[in-house]
Write an enzyme that holds these catalytic residues in place. Structure first.
Site, short mmCIF file in Angstrom:
data_model
loop_
_atom_site.label_atom_id
_atom_site.label_comp_id
_atom_site.label_asym_id
_atom_site.label_seq_id
_atom_site.Cartn_x
_atom_site.Cartn_y
_atom_site.Cartn_z
CB SER A 25 -0.96 0.00 1.18
OG SER A 25 -1.81 -1.10 1.10
CB THR A 70 -3.47 -5.08 6.88
OG1 THR A 70 -3.47 -6.33 6.19
CG2 THR A 70 -2.07 -4.83 7.40
CE LYS A 74 -8.11 -6.70 6.44
NZ LYS A 74 -8.55 -7.33 5.20
CD GLU A 86 -26.40 -0.50 6.17
OE1 GLU A 86 -26.25 0.29 5.22
OE2 GLU A 86 -27.29 -1.37 6.20
CG ASN A 95 -10.33 -2.23 4.71
OD1 ASN A 95 -11.07 -1.25 4.78
ND2 ASN A 95 -10.05 -2.82 3.58
CG ASP A 110 -11.24 -6.00 1.83
OD1 ASP A 110 -10.34 -5.29 1.33
OD2 ASP A 110 -11.05 -6.76 2.79
CB ALA A 136 -16.83 -19.13 4.56
N GLY A 138 -13.00 -13.42 6.19
CA GLY A 138 -13.31 -12.00 6.21
C GLY A 138 -13.60 -11.43 4.83
NE ARG A 160 -9.09 -25.36 5.22
CZ ARG A 160 -7.97 -24.81 5.59
NH1 ARG A 160 -6.82 -25.22 5.09
NH2 ARG A 160 -7.95 -23.83 6.47
N1 LIG Z 1 -6.52 -8.47 -3.21
C1 LIG Z 1 -6.88 -7.88 -2.10
O1 LIG Z 1 -7.03 -6.65 -2.06
C2 LIG Z 1 -7.15 -8.70 -0.88
C3 LIG Z 1 -7.89 -8.15 0.19
C4 LIG Z 1 -8.15 -8.96 1.30
C5 LIG Z 1 -7.65 -10.28 1.34
N2 LIG Z 1 -6.90 -10.74 0.28
C6 LIG Z 1 -6.37 -12.13 0.29
O2 LIG Z 1 -7.45 -13.02 0.47
C7 LIG Z 1 -7.04 -14.19 1.17
C8 LIG Z 1 -7.99 -14.45 2.34
O3 LIG Z 1 -8.04 -13.33 3.21
P1 LIG Z 1 -9.12 -13.24 4.42
O4 LIG Z 1 -8.85 -11.97 5.12
O5 LIG Z 1 -10.49 -13.55 3.91
O6 LIG Z 1 -8.60 -14.46 5.35
P2 LIG Z 1 -9.40 -15.32 6.44
O7 LIG Z 1 -10.52 -14.54 7.03
O8 LIG Z 1 -8.35 -15.86 7.34
O9 LIG Z 1 -10.04 -16.55 5.60
C9 LIG Z 1 -9.22 -17.50 4.99
C10 LIG Z 1 -10.06 -18.40 4.08
O10 LIG Z 1 -9.16 -19.22 3.33
C11 LIG Z 1 -9.51 -20.59 3.53
N3 LIG Z 1 -8.28 -21.38 3.40
C12 LIG Z 1 -7.08 -21.13 3.98
N4 LIG Z 1 -6.16 -22.04 3.57
C13 LIG Z 1 -6.80 -22.88 2.71
C14 LIG Z 1 -6.40 -24.02 1.96
N5 LIG Z 1 -5.14 -24.45 1.99
N6 LIG Z 1 -7.32 -24.64 1.18
C15 LIG Z 1 -8.59 -24.18 1.12
N7 LIG Z 1 -9.04 -23.12 1.81
C16 LIG Z 1 -8.15 -22.47 2.60
C17 LIG Z 1 -10.16 -20.64 4.89
O11 LIG Z 1 -10.93 -21.81 5.01
P3 LIG Z 1 -11.32 -22.42 6.45
O12 LIG Z 1 -12.53 -21.65 6.90
O13 LIG Z 1 -11.60 -23.83 6.18
O14 LIG Z 1 -10.13 -22.21 7.35
C18 LIG Z 1 -11.00 -19.36 4.83
O15 LIG Z 1 -12.16 -19.52 4.07
C19 LIG Z 1 -5.58 -13.91 1.57
O16 LIG Z 1 -4.77 -14.52 0.59
C20 LIG Z 1 -5.45 -12.40 1.47
O17 LIG Z 1 -4.14 -11.99 1.18
C21 LIG Z 1 -6.67 -9.99 -0.82
#
Ligand SMILES: NC(=O)c1ccc[n+]([C@@H]2O[C@H](COP(=O)([O-])OP(=O)(O)OC[C@H]3O[C@@H](n4cnc5c(N)ncnc54)[C@H](OP(=O)(O)O)[C@@H]3O)[C@@H](O)[C@H]2O)c1
Length: 292
Positions: A25, A70, A74, A86, A95, A110, A136, A138, A160
């Protein structure tokens, strides 16, 4: 390019995370300030979880105008804010913080960032489309909410841990009165019957961040009309590579990263974000890293 000049009037913004050194960022936010001729600066702050409350107080003390939040703060940060928009109230995560004379309001960018990216970079309108959503966590909540609000016809949720997928389905019903959500068990995700009518695949899981990660969709299940969006941004995931191999439209998470940052930029400065300049700075920086 002109050199950045820090003066007594420079306005401070930044990001709280732990760790935070990897954050991209600062690269595009500072490029945006510079391009818009704003005497503003964006810096990373490494904030340990036990210091988050004090760090939030420091926003008021130092008159920091805006902060991004981040991992891992969060959720926790919401309790230290004076107000929340909201979406933050529904999702329970923030965030972005805007400081108006010591009054701290939280936002989450996001969902909006994802949608802007999908429409502007992907040239894809989600209205009346069937979405297959992996994850499922954040970001899945923010993205699913944004997609539902933009009028999708249905969503297949695959995670998963199936209980979390069920909770996301309940969330969509309770908060958006959206009934067209179906759960796909993770082990059944490659059943070819599921994929025939899918218009948009969104991966919001961290699967794909590492080389040996689970393959989410087998290449033969990607039909040529589908759009693939993988929000992972640290590398080209197996999902993106299979889409590219089959000449299928796709986007990776770098586009969303810029667009969600652009929403923060506008919340802080009340100005339109210079997306083109932000992307140029980000991609230039990544290219330099790869050449190292
Ligand atoms: N591009 C962007 O601007 C942006 C913004 C935000 C996030 N992201 C990216 O999005 C991803 C998730 O972020 P988040 O904040 O949503 O994380 P989070 O709340 O920790 O959720 C992680 C998710 O990934 C699943 N998961 C983790 N490892 C896995 C695997 N090996 N196989 C299958 N499912 C798996 C988890 O499943 P379970 O429920 O089974 O544990 C859960 O659904 C990260 O890579 C992050 O860097 C990108």
């Amino acid at each position: 390019m002109k050199k950045m000049l820090i003066t007594g009037e420079t306005i401070l913004t930044g990001v709280f995370g732990w760790p935070v050194k990897h954050s991209l960022s600062p690269v595009f936010q500072n490029a945006a300030f510079h391009f818009c001729n704003l005497n503003w600066v964006y810096v990373p702050f490494e904030v340990r979880p036990e210091q988050l409350k004090n760090a939030v107080e420091s926003i008021r003390i130092f008159g920091i105008k805006g902060i991004n939040i981040t991992i891992p703060h969060k959720k926790e940060v919401v309790r230290y804010l004076d107000a929340a928009d909201e979406e933050v109230r529904i999702l329970g995560v923030a965030n972005t913080i805007v400081n108006e004379n010591g009054f701290l309001k939280g936002y989450t960018t996001d969902g909006t960032g994802f949608l802007h990216s999908l429409k502007e970079d992907g040239n894809f309108s989600p209205e009346k489309k069937l979405v297959f959503l992996f994850g499922a966590g954040g970001s899945a909540y923010a993205i699913a909410g944004a997609l539902v609000k933009s009028g999708i016809s249905g969503i297949l949720i695959c995670n998963r841990t199936i209980e979390k997928a069920q909770m996301l389905k309940e969330h969509l019903k309770k908060n958006f009165r959206f009934e067209n959500a179906e759960i796909i068990p993770f082990e059944k995700r490659n059943d070819s019957k599921i994929w025939k009518n899918v218009d948009l695949i969104v991966n919001t899981t961290s699967a794909g961040m590492k080389n040996d990660d689970t393959i989410l969709v087998k290449g033969n299940n990607l039909n040529e009309k589908v759009f693939v969006y993988d929000i992972v941004y640290n590398r080209e995931t197996a999902l993106i590579l299979s889409a590219k191999q089959k000449n299928i439209r796709c986007l990776n998470g770098l586009s969303m990263l810029v667009f969600q940052g652009a929403v923060s930029f506008t919340l802080w400065t009340k100005k339109k974000a210079p997306i083109k300049e932000m992307k140029k700075a980000l991609f230039g920086f990544i290219e330099k890293l790869q050449l190292r």
